[in-house]
Every structure is written in C-alpha cells, then in structure tokens.
Design an enzyme around this catalytic site. Sequence first.
Site, mmCIF file in Angstrom:
data_model
loop_
_atom_site.group_PDB
_atom_site.id
_atom_site.type_symbol
_atom_site.label_atom_id
_atom_site.label_comp_id
_atom_site.label_asym_id
_atom_site.label_seq_id
_atom_site.Cartn_x
_atom_site.Cartn_y
_atom_site.Cartn_z
ATOM 1 N N ARG A 1 39.159 34.134 22.885
ATOM 2 C CA ARG A 1 38.427 34.733 23.848
ATOM 3 C C ARG A 1 37.858 36.034 23.067
ATOM 4 O O ARG A 1 38.676 36.754 22.456
ATOM 5 C CB ARG A 1 39.385 34.906 24.987
ATOM 6 N N HIS B 1 32.381 43.452 27.939
ATOM 7 C CA HIS B 1 33.567 44.028 27.788
ATOM 8 C C HIS B 1 33.365 45.397 27.519
ATOM 9 O O HIS B 1 33.467 45.958 26.539
ATOM 10 C CB HIS B 1 34.550 43.381 26.526
ATOM 11 N N GLU C 1 37.441 43.287 33.701
ATOM 12 C CA GLU C 1 38.073 44.418 34.281
ATOM 13 C C GLU C 1 37.026 45.348 34.901
ATOM 14 O O GLU C 1 36.778 46.550 34.504
ATOM 15 C CB GLU C 1 38.982 45.235 33.072
ATOM 16 N N ASN D 1 43.971 39.751 33.703
ATOM 17 C CA ASN D 1 44.782 40.702 32.698
ATOM 18 C C ASN D 1 45.827 41.498 33.371
ATOM 19 O O ASN D 1 45.712 41.833 34.501
ATOM 20 C CB ASN D 1 43.730 41.776 32.209
ATOM 21 N N TYR E 1 49.074 44.313 32.478
ATOM 22 C CA TYR E 1 50.148 44.839 31.535
ATOM 23 C C TYR E 1 51.286 45.449 32.348
ATOM 24 O O TYR E 1 52.508 44.975 32.111
ATOM 25 C CB TYR E 1 49.438 45.971 30.861
ATOM 26 N N GLU F 1 44.728 38.341 29.344
ATOM 27 C CA GLU F 1 45.440 39.531 28.634
ATOM 28 C C GLU F 1 46.690 39.628 29.012
ATOM 29 O O GLU F 1 46.874 40.172 30.182
ATOM 30 C CB GLU F 1 44.421 40.789 28.620
#
Length: 446
Positions: free
Chosen positions: A96, A140, A185, A308, A310, A367
């Site tokens: 990606r 992005h 995002e 995504n 984290y 991600e």
Amino acid sequence: MTHAADPAARPTLSKTPSPRPRDPLRPDFVWGASTSSYQIEGAAREDGRGESVWDLFCRQPGRIQNGDTGDVACDHYHRYREDVALLRDLGVGAYRFSIAWPRVLPSGRGSPNEAGLAFYDRLVDGLLSAGIEPWVCLYHWDLPQALQEAGGWANRDCASWFADYARVVASRLGDRVKRFATFNEPSVFTLFGYAFGWHPPAADDAASHHAAIHHVNLAHGMAIDVLRDYVIGASLGAIHNMQPARPVQATPEDRAAARMLDCYWNRAFADPQMRGAYPDAIASRMAPFCRDGDLERIHRPADWLGINHYSPVYARADSASRLGFAWSDAPADAPRSPIGWQIDPAAFRDVLLDACDRYGLPIYVTENGAGAVELADASGAIDDRERIAYLAAYLEALEEATVLGADVRGYFVWSLLDNFEWGAGYANRFGIVRVDLTTQARTPKA
Ligand code: FCB
C-alpha cells in the site's frame, strides 16, 4: 456476528491462549506493508512536482523535530526498484502506497505532469512483475499548496478538485491497479490541521474545521463514483484510524469528553461514508455545510473498510474547548512502546469487532506497527525485539477478533521503511527495514 455485543463480556487476552483452529485466518488473507508518498519519496523539487502543504509546513521553524523535512526522505523516488525488491524478498502479497497529488497535478488541478504519472507507472509495473498487488491511496495528507492557497479543505470546491484528480489517476493506473482507497485517516489531518494547529494548515477555527470534515467526506463520495466509472473491477475503500476514545479519569466530565472525542476521531467520517449520517452529537455543527443531497453523495457503496490502529486515545474535560474535549496523554501507568505510545492489544481486538458490527464491511488492517528510537550496532544490525513483541501481540489480537467473528481479510504493517514521521521527523523509526539516512542503505531488521 457471533461475539457478545457487550465489551465487558469479552474475554481478556491471555498469555496462554485457549485452543483454537490452527490458522484462524482466511486462506486468501492479504499480508502487506504500507508507506506514504511524502514520508518516503523525497525528490521534492524534481520532474515538475509541485509543492505540498507539508513542504511549506516543514520549513516553518519549530514545527518538526530537528528541523527535518521530506525533501529527501528515503529517496524512494530514485530507489523504488530496490524497495520493490525488498518487498519481494519479504514475501508480502500487497503493497500500500499513496500518490503525491502535487507530483501528478503540480497546482492541484489543470494539466497533469507526465513525469509524475510515469513514476507511478514504473512503480506499479515493478510491483506487478514482482507478484505484489498495488494498493493505491489517493490522499495521505500532501495537499497541493496551490489548493491550500485557494482555501484547502475549508473550500467546498476542493471536493471537485479531488474528484478530478481521482479521474487522472484512475484513467492512468486503473488498467493495472484495482485496489484504491480515497483518504488516509481523515480525522487526523482535519483535527490536527484545522482544530489543534499541529499539522498544516495549522488552523484553530471551528467553522473551517467542520467545513473541512464535510468537504473531505464529499470528496470521498465523489471519488468513489469516479473510481467505479473508470476502473473495471475496482475494489474500493477508505482508510480510517479507529481507536477506543477513553476518559483519562473515570469522572462523568471526562467520560462526556471521551464521547465527543469518539465522534470526531472515530465516526465523523466513517458514519456518513458507511451509514449515511453524522453522529447525533455533531450533526448540528455539520448542518451549516451540508446541502440537500450531500449525505447521499457521501454514502457511496464501498467494498471494504481500511483500519489503521496503534493505541487508544484519551480525552479530558476542558470547559474552554469548543469541541467538548481536550486531547490527553494516556495515564502514567499505561504500558508503552519505546516512543511512548500505549500498548494495548485487547483494544485492537475490540476495535476490529466493533467496526465489523457497526459498518458490516470486510476489514483490512491498513496500518499497525511499532515505533522505536533504535541504534544500529557496528554491523548496521538492529535489535528490534520490542517491535517483534508488539507485532506478535497485535497479530494475536487480530486472530482472536477473527475467531470471535470479525471479518478481517488482511494486515499491512506500518511501515516498510524508517521514514519521515510528520512532527517527529526521522526520530521515530517504524520500519521493518532500517534506512541509514546518510547513505540511504537499507537493512532488513529481524
Ligand atoms: C499514522 C499515519 C502514518 C504514520 C503512522 C505512524 O497515523 O497514517 O502516516 O505516521 O501513523
């Protein structure tokens, strides 16, 4: 769905997992790696590339750690062949990456830049001949500066400019690329850029923040229609960061703040794009920008949802905040990665389950990964035991979500290379391949 809707009823991730099918993942599960244009390409002034908002932002004193910029980054523009070979040697099935809008349309609109398009042609052809499926993200965060000067995302016309840009990319690459994402995002670049002043255009203005949210949503819907029209066999999605939004303290005020953070962070884009409505708590703030028919134009059929993830995010009450929350750090006792991000794999599992229930689309994790501040030993090797432990724990959480019924079809690690990490510059290293930023030598980590 087979799992309990009540999060409290979910099992706790245990160190010794209970017996489960040998491989709970689908046979066609996609393993991939992710990058983005501004973070790796460099060649900022070559072959007709226009300026992006990040080029200018990086030149403002104090914005980026150590005064770093993406001017050279990983020099991927020149070294893409070597990077494709790294991907092939890793054995990933998919890669990606994002297209730099200002490389393709230097002023954001008007005549395309042939040299820019030719770069992405070469990259796509190189990936395909290495047996790697290209997954292209159109945005992005590197908005052409010329469009920022025309109002950026606060200007409703930006949605049509984006749809025109999508048409340029789709008609050039759509014969070979089938997987397209519109935005990466959107809640991060609108909140950080238009409300907190941490990203370009470094604004703090309620009207332009809400306008930007709406115009990005409109741009998403318009681009989905363009991609459907121009790409035969297209498989389309959008990429959202989804993380539990938690109160920093268990007070009613902080809990209310966390609900507002949840709206702006997790739902201001995903809900209108996939369910056709803004969350109730922000609907009246969005109303001034929402014209008749807009929600239908935003809510276009997508094929998958990119997530995504984290760490959880935290809010605290702040009576001065026009949004209804203040951003907060995780509690002091939270386990953290070497760059201070909270580690909580159970939160990842719950996000996958909740997103599957709420949006009903197949999920690709686009991600996930761990940042570190690593030093190489004399041979250039990296001891990345902490990253390995992070990835193992998060992949176990993904498997557990799958066993509990989440339809997760792929996982892309962030990131292939150590790269330009926005405000942190090159200080935070997320690569599974080390990049020596002086020599540009690439060394796979363990
Ligand atoms: C995400 C961004 C990506 C990268 C990782 C660490 O929010 O999409 O570009 O910076 O964080």
